[in-house]
Design an enzyme around this catalytic site. Structure first.
Site, PDB file in Angstrom:
ATOM      1  N   ASP A  66       0.824  -1.203   0.000  1.00 20.24           N
ATOM      2  CA  ASP A  66       0.000   0.000   0.000  1.00 20.24           C
ATOM      3  C   ASP A  66       0.863   1.260   0.000  1.00 20.24           C
ATOM      4  O   ASP A  66       2.101   1.183   0.093  1.00 20.24           O
ATOM      5  CB  ASP A  66      -0.968  -0.009   1.202  1.00 20.24           C
ATOM      6  CG  ASP A  66      -0.342  -0.552   2.489  1.00 20.24           C
ATOM      7  OD1 ASP A  66       0.906  -0.553   2.587  1.00 20.24           O
ATOM      8  OD2 ASP A  66      -1.089  -0.973   3.375  1.00 20.24           O
ATOM      9  N   ASP A 135      -7.956  -2.591  14.055  1.00 18.05           N
ATOM     10  CA  ASP A 135      -9.349  -2.753  13.617  1.00 18.05           C
ATOM     11  C   ASP A 135      -9.518  -3.949  12.676  1.00 18.05           C
ATOM     12  O   ASP A 135     -10.567  -4.117  12.063  1.00 18.05           O
ATOM     13  CB  ASP A 135      -9.847  -1.469  12.942  1.00 18.05           C
ATOM     14  CG  ASP A 135      -9.083  -1.142  11.654  1.00 18.05           C
ATOM     15  OD1 ASP A 135      -8.122  -1.878  11.302  1.00 18.05           O
ATOM     16  OD2 ASP A 135      -9.442  -0.155  10.992  1.00 18.05           O
ATOM     17  N   HIS A 137      -7.728  -4.528   9.868  1.00 16.48           N
ATOM     18  CA  HIS A 137      -7.393  -4.315   8.448  1.00 16.48           C
ATOM     19  C   HIS A 137      -6.135  -5.095   8.065  1.00 16.48           C
ATOM     20  O   HIS A 137      -5.263  -5.350   8.892  1.00 16.48           O
ATOM     21  CB  HIS A 137      -7.257  -2.821   8.095  1.00 16.48           C
ATOM     22  CG  HIS A 137      -6.060  -2.123   8.667  1.00 16.48           C
ATOM     23  ND1 HIS A 137      -6.151  -0.929   9.350  1.00 16.48           N
ATOM     24  CD2 HIS A 137      -4.720  -2.408   8.651  1.00 16.48           C
ATOM     25  CE1 HIS A 137      -4.948  -0.533   9.719  1.00 16.48           C
ATOM     26  NE2 HIS A 137      -4.065  -1.416   9.307  1.00 16.48           N
ATOM     27  N   GLU A 142      -9.819  -1.339   5.112  1.00 14.41           N
ATOM     28  CA  GLU A 142     -10.471  -1.084   6.388  1.00 14.41           C
ATOM     29  C   GLU A 142     -11.770  -1.900   6.485  1.00 14.41           C
ATOM     30  O   GLU A 142     -12.244  -2.436   5.481  1.00 14.41           O
ATOM     31  CB  GLU A 142     -10.765   0.423   6.507  1.00 14.41           C
ATOM     32  CG  GLU A 142      -9.515   1.310   6.579  1.00 14.41           C
ATOM     33  CD  GLU A 142      -8.798   1.264   7.933  1.00 14.41           C
ATOM     34  OE1 GLU A 142      -8.877   0.234   8.639  1.00 14.41           O
ATOM     35  OE2 GLU A 142      -8.135   2.265   8.268  1.00 14.41           O
TER      36      GLU A 142
HETATM   37  C1  F6R Z   1       1.336  -1.651   6.170  1.00 20.31           C
HETATM   38  C2  F6R Z   1      -0.029  -2.148   6.199  1.00 20.31           C
HETATM   39  C3  F6R Z   1      -0.840  -2.183   7.460  1.00 20.31           C
HETATM   40  C4  F6R Z   1      -0.034  -2.580   8.690  1.00 20.31           C
HETATM   41  C5  F6R Z   1      -0.929  -2.574   9.930  1.00 20.31           C
HETATM   42  C6  F6R Z   1      -0.164  -2.940  11.180  1.00 20.31           C
HETATM   43  O1  F6R Z   1       1.879  -1.757   4.870  1.00 20.31           O
HETATM   44  O2  F6R Z   1      -0.522  -2.531   5.187  1.00 20.31           O
HETATM   45  O3  F6R Z   1      -1.903  -3.094   7.295  1.00 20.31           O
HETATM   46  O4  F6R Z   1       0.508  -3.854   8.491  1.00 20.31           O
HETATM   47  O5  F6R Z   1      -1.494  -1.322  10.080  1.00 20.31           O
HETATM   48  O6  F6R Z   1       0.825  -1.980  11.405  1.00 20.31           O
HETATM   49  P1  F6R Z   1       1.962  -2.197  12.486  1.00 20.31           P
HETATM   50  O7  F6R Z   1       2.764  -3.342  12.036  1.00 20.31           O
HETATM   51  O8  F6R Z   1       2.743  -0.924  12.477  1.00 20.31           O
HETATM   52  O9  F6R Z   1       1.258  -2.453  13.782  1.00 20.31           O
END
Ligand code: F6R
Length: 259
Positions: A66, A135, A137, A142
């Site tokens: 992303d 959440d 995702h 989301e």
């Molecule tokens: C990042 C992404 C997000 C993260 C998620 C967890 O490229 O796609 O889905 O993997 O927000 O983030 P962390 O690892 O920082 O807790």
């Protein structure tokens, strides 16, 4: 879905790196799917070490999950830069083979379609690393995201913007929009490894591993993935009902099975 509960993020990093090393040795032109955020950092550290010891990425390629929309090119928190800094600059992967959705494109739908085409053109993603949001995702899909979705623009939920504010000077600087591989895109990766650590992830982990498959918890779609591996520390696993069963299964797994 295989759930593996490990002692901490170092062990998680090593086990995920084992799977990537095994893939790159078996298939030197492997296509890696890369996540940003905190969860995959121990994996990148471990792979950088292994590259130092001879692991060769020269024929591999990579696709980021992303990207933020609207950050200027080269912004240190753009995911293209994060991936470069945390991983690809530390190994010998060809920078021309490292891709991210173009969050600065004038024509966003065309950029998203081009990203899907580039993934297809590379032969599809062999191994996709994922984190999970508090959440539920994955990527930036989301709650409410379609299970059939492809790379597209999404709005971030406030909780995610707050979770990610730690990477910016203030919450106001966290973009509202992102481009993300869709759930349908992620589901086509041949192997998915999701990493989660810390008590703040325990509820999301319980919901996507053991709850119903539902769009309100996007990661739950992985219950339908034929080869999904979930690597957790004890804190992230603390709300799982079947934690003892997962431990027992992993402890007694035949070595030939690998991940
Ligand atoms: C990042 C992404 C997000 C993260 C998620 C967890 O490229 O796609 O889905 O993997 O927000 O983030 P962390 O690892 O920082 O807790």
């Amino acid at each position: 879905m295989e759930v593996v509960i490990l002692g901490g993020s170092k062990q998680i990093g090593r086990l995920a790196a084992d799977a990537i090393e095994d893939l790159v040795r078996r298939k030197p032109d492997a296509v890696l799917g890369l996540a940003t955020g905190s969860s995959p950092l121990p994996v990148y550290d471990e792979l950088a070490l292994r590259h130092g010891a001879g692991l060769d990425f020269s024929r591999a390629s990579a696709f980021a999950l992303d990207e933020y929309v609207g950050l200027p090119a080269g912004h240190p928190e753009s995911y293209r830069e994060v991936i470069r800094r945390e991983f690809t600059n530390r190994v010998n992967i060809d920078p021309g083979k490292v891709h991210a959705p173009d969050g600065a494109a004038a024509d966003i739908p065309a950029a998203c379609a081009a990203y899907e085409e580039a993934i297809r053109g590379a032969g599809g993603i062999d191994l996709q690393l994922l984190g999970v949001g508090t959440d539920g995702h994955i990527g930036f899909n989301e709650p409410g995201s379609s299970f059939a979705s492809r790379t597209r623009i999404k709005s971030l939920i406030e909780q995610t913007r707050r979770d990610n504010a730690r990477f910016f000077k203030s919450l106001a600087e966290v973009p509202h929009h992102v481009l993300t591989q869709g759930l349908g895109t992620i589901m086509e990766a041949r192997h998915v490894i999701l990493l989660a650590t810390g008590a703040q992830k325990a509820q999301a982990v319980r919901e996507f591993v053991e709850g119903p498959v539902a769009a309100i918890c996007p990661a739950s779609v992985l219950q339908f993935h034929p080869h999904a591996t979930v690597l957790l520390d004890e804190a992230a696993a603390s709300a799982l009902r079947l934690a003892d069963f997962y431990r027992h299964t992993y402890d007694h797994k035949p070595a030939w099975q690998g991940l």
